[in-house]
Design a protein around this motif. Sequence first.
Motif, short mmCIF file in Angstrom:
data_model
loop_
_atom_site.label_atom_id
_atom_site.label_comp_id
_atom_site.label_asym_id
_atom_site.label_seq_id
_atom_site.Cartn_x
_atom_site.Cartn_y
_atom_site.Cartn_z
N ASP A 255 25.36 14.25 18.28
CA ASP A 255 25.47 14.42 16.84
C ASP A 255 24.56 13.44 16.12
OD1 ASP A 255 27.34 16.45 17.08
OD2 ASP A 255 29.03 15.07 17.10
N VAL A 256 24.40 13.66 14.82
CA VAL A 256 23.49 12.85 14.02
C VAL A 256 24.31 11.96 13.08
CG1 VAL A 256 21.64 12.87 12.31
CG2 VAL A 256 21.76 14.66 14.07
N PRO A 257 24.31 10.65 13.30
CA PRO A 257 24.99 9.75 12.36
C PRO A 257 24.23 9.73 11.03
CG PRO A 257 24.63 8.68 14.50
CD PRO A 257 23.77 9.91 14.46
N LEU A 258 24.76 10.42 10.06
CA LEU A 258 24.07 10.59 8.78
C LEU A 258 24.30 9.44 7.83
CD1 LEU A 258 22.65 12.32 6.55
CD2 LEU A 258 24.92 13.28 6.06
N LEU A 259 25.57 9.06 7.66
CA LEU A 259 25.93 8.18 6.56
C LEU A 259 27.19 7.39 6.91
CD1 LEU A 259 25.43 7.51 3.46
CD2 LEU A 259 27.06 9.34 2.97
N VAL A 260 27.19 6.14 6.52
CA VAL A 260 28.41 5.32 6.53
C VAL A 260 28.82 5.13 5.09
CG1 VAL A 260 29.45 3.10 7.09
CG2 VAL A 260 27.83 4.16 8.69
N ILE A 281 25.01 -2.23 11.55
CA ILE A 281 25.46 -1.22 12.50
C ILE A 281 24.95 0.15 12.10
CG2 ILE A 281 27.50 -0.08 13.46
CD1 ILE A 281 28.99 -2.76 13.10
N ALA A 282 25.05 0.47 10.81
CA ALA A 282 24.56 1.75 10.32
C ALA A 282 23.06 1.87 10.51
CB ALA A 282 24.92 1.92 8.84
N ARG A 283 22.33 0.81 10.18
CA ARG A 283 20.87 0.84 10.29
C ARG A 283 20.44 1.06 11.74
NH1 ARG A 283 20.71 1.71 5.37
NH2 ARG A 283 20.49 0.06 3.82
N ALA A 284 21.17 0.46 12.70
CA ALA A 284 20.81 0.61 14.11
C ALA A 284 20.88 2.06 14.55
CB ALA A 284 21.75 -0.26 14.97
N HIS A 285 21.68 2.88 13.86
CA HIS A 285 21.78 4.30 14.19
C HIS A 285 20.98 5.17 13.22
CE1 HIS A 285 24.79 4.35 17.43
NE2 HIS A 285 25.27 3.27 16.86
N GLY A 286 20.19 4.55 12.35
CA GLY A 286 19.38 5.31 11.42
C GLY A 286 20.17 5.95 10.30
N ALA A 287 21.39 5.47 10.06
CA ALA A 287 22.25 6.05 9.02
C ALA A 287 22.08 5.30 7.71
CB ALA A 287 23.71 6.01 9.47
#
Length: 518
Positions: A255-260, A281-287
């Motif tokens: 799945d695509v981590p879109l947004l936190v 943490i969000a940035r590490a997943h491109g969110a």
Amino acid sequence: MTELVERAARPTTPERYSGPQLAGGPDGPAELRRLLDIVLTALVDGGAARGGPLPPGDPSELRREVRSSLGEVLPDEGAGPGVLGPMARMFARGAADLADPAWSAHLLCPPLALSVAADVAATALNADLASWDQTPAGIVLEGEIMAALAELVGFDPTAAAGVVTSGGTESNFMGLLLARDAVRPRYAGAASALGPGSGRLRIFTSRVAHFSIQRNAALLGLGASAVVPVDVDERYRMDPQALRAAMNRSAAAGDVPLLVVATAGTTDFGSIDPLREIVPIARAHGASVHVDAAYGGGVLFSDRLSGLLDHIHSVDSLSLDLHKFGWQSVGAGVFLARRAETFDPLAVRAAYLNPEDDEDAGYTSHLGRSLLTTRRGDVFKIAVTLRALGRSGLGALVETCCDRARYAADRVQAEPRLELVAEPTLSTVVFRYRPTQDDPANSDRINAGLRRRLLRSGTAVIGRTDLTGDPGGIRLKFTTLNPRTTEADVRALVESVIAAGAAEEEAQRTNPTDTEAN
């Protein structure tokens, strides 16, 4: 046929207007002043008749009273402007008085008289922020106010952009919408993909976040299940380690981590998620990171409390509600984005509102920053309040409310019949009444019943939540957004809760079949 068309085109009224007086024009303000005097008198009379924060009695009694006062809703012949006074008195008597210290139920503030007066001006002008030629001063004001609030958050005001909204739900919708549309070029089809491993977009937020996150995801076509609830710590803040684990699982599933979506001031607890740990943490997943700061954003006005929103300058967008910690009449929401290009997906060109040559000539609009076309001139009351009170004036009001909540928590802890659920972060205090027979079902029954008992008496209005959805989860809330509330008012409110709880227990003992259902 030609004769019929010509007859229909002829004016049927005198050349000089003789209908009901308008609020604008040369005579409008004088007539408005006369009518406002009637309304203000009715507010005083209605408030005196109410006698407390809420009209007493059973809900059916109020329904009968309103219907009797209203009469026929749309008669063939109107009753004339004389209905204003009686109807305003009825409405005032049947409304909640948010400025009463015993009203402590929701995240809705008693508005400043200054804000309401400014709102009258905007309403009388019917200010619409859809285009320059409808409210030019409003368009300029909105740009100035958004720049000032961006600077307050810590964004670069020359790069950021924002817009006035109806409130947190609309602002959160924009946060989700713009994050989704920003990734569309990279993940074609992801927004509508279904099932694990299909690249479905995922949104991560704490399990105590506002319900609008799930509902907005559903409205956007992502599905409510696209929202991944993240566990919280003992202070009801999003747990960063739980977030990291949830995002790792999502990525591993394809799945695509879109947004936190972090929360700065949860509805139930006022808890603030730890942004300093969440953002990396969000940035590490491109969110991207959106912060629902509808409630807690107001602490930025306070030097003493602004540190609670540590690292908010690093997020991508956020929601603010100035009809919470801002003392504005509804609505006074704000959506801010750290980069103006975030709004690009909303760009629109309508020849009758923002033709390109007009905008090139300086006749600008913010049509491409809002989900709405018609927008009230709410920016004016915000501008007046910010200018009149300044950061320190608003900060002092925020601090007063938070201090009262701390005092209320101390009073709850001092009472054997009450139990504090969590230490307050902002101005919300969550607790429960401890009945003598303290099993889960009876606790729920007594706590729900005592709140309704207070509502029926009209003496106090407190909030309610459910921690678990299972028996024993019902809790009560004090939400202090009234800076006029004193420590004596808090003590009286606590005593009212204890007395209502005891009365509810006694009613259950003497006639258990007559107690109300939860």
